[in-house]
Design an enzyme around this catalytic site. Structure first.
Site, short mmCIF file in Angstrom:
data_model
loop_
_atom_site.label_atom_id
_atom_site.label_comp_id
_atom_site.label_asym_id
_atom_site.label_seq_id
_atom_site.Cartn_x
_atom_site.Cartn_y
_atom_site.Cartn_z
N GLU A 189 -44.91 -0.33 58.21
CA GLU A 189 -43.70 0.46 56.81
C GLU A 189 -43.72 1.47 57.61
OE1 GLU A 189 -45.35 -1.12 53.32
OE2 GLU A 189 -46.19 -0.27 55.13
N GLY A 229 -56.72 8.40 52.00
CA GLY A 229 -54.79 9.11 52.34
C GLY A 229 -54.55 9.51 51.18
N ARG A 230 -54.87 9.98 50.06
CA ARG A 230 -54.22 10.09 49.05
C ARG A 230 -54.80 12.27 48.50
NH1 ARG A 230 -57.12 5.70 47.88
NH2 ARG A 230 -58.98 5.66 46.05
N LYS A 237 -53.20 6.29 58.94
CA LYS A 237 -54.16 6.17 59.11
C LYS A 237 -54.74 5.67 60.63
CE LYS A 237 -58.81 7.24 57.08
NZ LYS A 237 -59.28 7.43 55.46
N HIS A 284 -35.63 13.99 26.45
CA HIS A 284 -33.87 12.97 26.41
C HIS A 284 -34.11 11.71 27.12
CE1 HIS A 284 -32.04 16.57 25.02
NE2 HIS A 284 -32.64 17.17 25.70
N GLU A 305 -55.12 4.76 42.24
CA GLU A 305 -55.57 4.11 43.28
C GLU A 305 -56.72 4.28 43.38
OE1 GLU A 305 -52.97 3.10 46.83
OE2 GLU A 305 -54.43 4.98 48.22
N LYS A 340 -51.32 -5.67 51.18
CA LYS A 340 -50.13 -6.11 53.08
C LYS A 340 -50.97 -7.22 53.47
CE LYS A 340 -51.42 -1.40 53.15
NZ LYS A 340 -52.33 -0.08 54.12
#
Length: 554
Positions: A211, A266-267, A205, A383, A352, A511
């Site tokens: 990263e 963003g999400r 964005k 399981h 978030e 960050k």
């Protein structure tokens, strides 16, 4: 007005105390029509919320709480483009990306509808070039592999959707994802690829995400001397960003920069140009069907009465458990292999958004807001952690998600899968009483002493609530509706709890600290650090120096 001061809140607090003494088995026994009354059938799926610790009085008061919180007016503000993301001064307009606003909203005097239509047209043209073999690398070969470089919403949404729609993937191109700044992930992907035929999509964005930009620089270096830097960036890189000027400054050609806007969180961005890998994987028509499915849920959310509104009901049920009943976690349990990434996606989307402790009034909330979201594929979970769901002292409400139509042609598998899904929700609801256990053990021929010793361990209290979402078929349209269902559920819950769901200051803190720590990690300077962090930096430097000395000596 403080939401806790409304009579509906006070009434729900008292009803929660009463409900702790009731059992789901009794609720069903008292009302033969319960399953029909507490279910909603939409074009894409059945939403059964009957296996919840609700009765008519609780449901009515939850609906009243939503009205007291002004949910309907907040919903109107969302779709009209008002700046409901107050802490960042922005509107929240991801529904505009699928074309479902009641009017042509303008932001900074520019038509949102026109912006979206233009960018969708550019995406369609680019995807068609790729699928026709007309996207050419520096050596004249067609692009066959695309690597998406992004993190958070810039990768999790597109990857989840592509995995979910694996049956709809096209053969022209392979899509890969790299999100981790740990170079091991990028190195592993690169070993599978040919530089001549690889395209990188740099999704960020801000186009400053550490990263992503670190991975982008390493990806550029991977090409070596294949071509000059400018040619590589022109032929082998595209950008998706809300900061196009920074992408151009990096060297990516303007015609290869796809845009989304700061009114898209963003999400919630997979519907935007961030979804370029989705369109590459399933074709633009498939991407359009995904948008249309989400748009159908937008219309349902805007138009359906609250008591028949699936996102609103989901929000109220979740709020009831987390805030009033004291159940702090919620499990997402898909019984559909293709949805294996959905729990992780919803974990980000909800936690978030609603993992907040400050109300819109700027005060500390004295009640629980959003639950901890976790889960995995249901069959695998059976399981792994279902023991906890069935017999732990903690109660974890759950969403079971499956589909009527299988995504494969193997006979018999799907019936076994759905039988397990239905059985697990039934077992969580009913449990097994001490008397039932003793009767079963006696039927097996065990003696009285053996029964007395073994019975306590086999008792299941039941009374553990769940929702069931049963899709007609998992396809682009229904997946779009399913994702939008959860998006609007998150929004509705945040509104009622009087928190801002569309910022993420808790993400930004880490960050900033990481950016300040990086040069200290490289230099070994621990100035102004706490004792623990200084110790970690010193240990890192000491071990690294020792390893370097051994390598030099060797």
């Amino acid at each position: 007005m403080d939401i806790t001061q409304f009579p509906s809140w006070q009434r729900l607090t008292n009803l929660a105390e009463d409900m702790h003494g009731r059992h789901l088995r009794d609720l069903f026994a008292d009302d033969p029509q319960r399953a029909a009354r507490f279910s909603l059938e939409l074009p894409e799926f059945l939403f059964d919320f009957s296996k919840n610790l609700l009765d008519d009085e609780i449901f009515v008061n939850l609906l009243q709480l939503a009205r007291d919180a002004g949910l309907e007016s907040w919903r109107d503000r969302l779709f009209s483009g008002q700046p409901i993301n107050r802490t960042e001064g922005r509107p929240v307009l991801h529904p505009a990306l699928r074309g479902e606003l009641p009017g042509d909203v303008k932001v900074d005097s520019v038509s949102v509808e026109a912006l979206v239509a233009n960018e969708l047209g550019r995406l369609k043209e680019f995807v068609n070039l790729l699928h026709n073999g007309d996207l050419i690398g520096c050596t004249g070969k067609s692009i066959t592999d695309v690597v998406n470089l992004g993190v958070g919403g810039s990768h999790l949404g597109p990857e989840m959707v592509i995995e979910a729609l694996r049956a709809y993937r096209r053969d022209e191109v392979r899509i890969h994802f790299v999100s981790n700044v740990d170079g091991a992930q990028l190195a592993d992907v690169l070993t599978q690829l040919n530089p001549d035929t690889t395209l990188f999509v740099v999704s960020s964005k801000t186009f400053t995400t550490t990263e992503t930009m670190t991975n982008a620089r390493s990806a550029l270096a991977w090409f070596g001397s294949l071509a000059p830097r400018a040619d590589l960036l022109q032929r082998h890189f595209v950008a998706v960003t809300a900061s196009p000027e920074k992408a151009c400054a990096f060297g990516i050609e303007p015609q290869r920069v796809f845009r989304f806007w700061d009114w898209v969180g963003g999400r919630f961005s997979l519907w935007s140009a961030i979804g370029l890998p989705i369109a590459m994987a399933i074709g633009f028509d498939g991407f359009r069907a995904l948008l249309d499915g989400a748009a159908s849920m937008d219309r349902h959310f805007r138009q359906a009465p609250l008591e028949q509104n699936a996102p609103v009901v989901m929000a109220l049920v979740s709020l009831w458990y987390c805030t009033f009943m004291g159940y702090p976690a919620h499990a997402i349990l898909p019984y559909e292999q293709a949805l294996h990434m959905l729990p992780a996606y919803l974990q980000q989307a909800e936690m978030e958004s609603n993992g907040k402790s400050t109300t819109r009034a700027g005060e500390e909330a004295d009640y629980r807001t959003g639950p901890l979201i976790w889960g995995m594929l249901g069959i695998n979970g059976q399981h792994a952690f279902y023991q906890y769901l069935h017999q732990s002292p903690e109660v974890v409400p759950a969403d079971f998600i499956g589909s009527v139509a299988p995504g494969h042609g193997l006979p018999g598998h799907h019936e076994i899968l759905l039988a397990n899904m239905f059985a697990q929700s039934q077992a969580l609801m009913n449990g097994v009483s001490r008397g039932e256990v003793e009767k079963q053990l006696a039927a097996r021929g065990l003696g009285r002493d053996e029964i007395r010793q073994l019975a306590p361990y086999k008792v299941h209290s039941g009374n553990r609530p769940s929702n069931t979402i049963l899709l007609r078929k998992l396809d682009p349209h229904s997946l779009g509706a399913l994702i939008a269902l959860y998006e609007h559920k998150i929004f509705a819950q945040g509104v009622i709890l009087q928190i801002y769901s569309f910022d993420q200051w808790g993400v930004e803190l880490g960050k900033g600290l990481a950016a300040a720590l990086q040069p200290q990690l490289e230099s070994g300077d621990c100035h102004n650090q706490d004792a623990s962090t200084a110790g970690l930096i010193n240990y890192y430097g000491r071990v690294k120096a020792g390893a370097a000395a051994l390598e030099f000596a060797g």
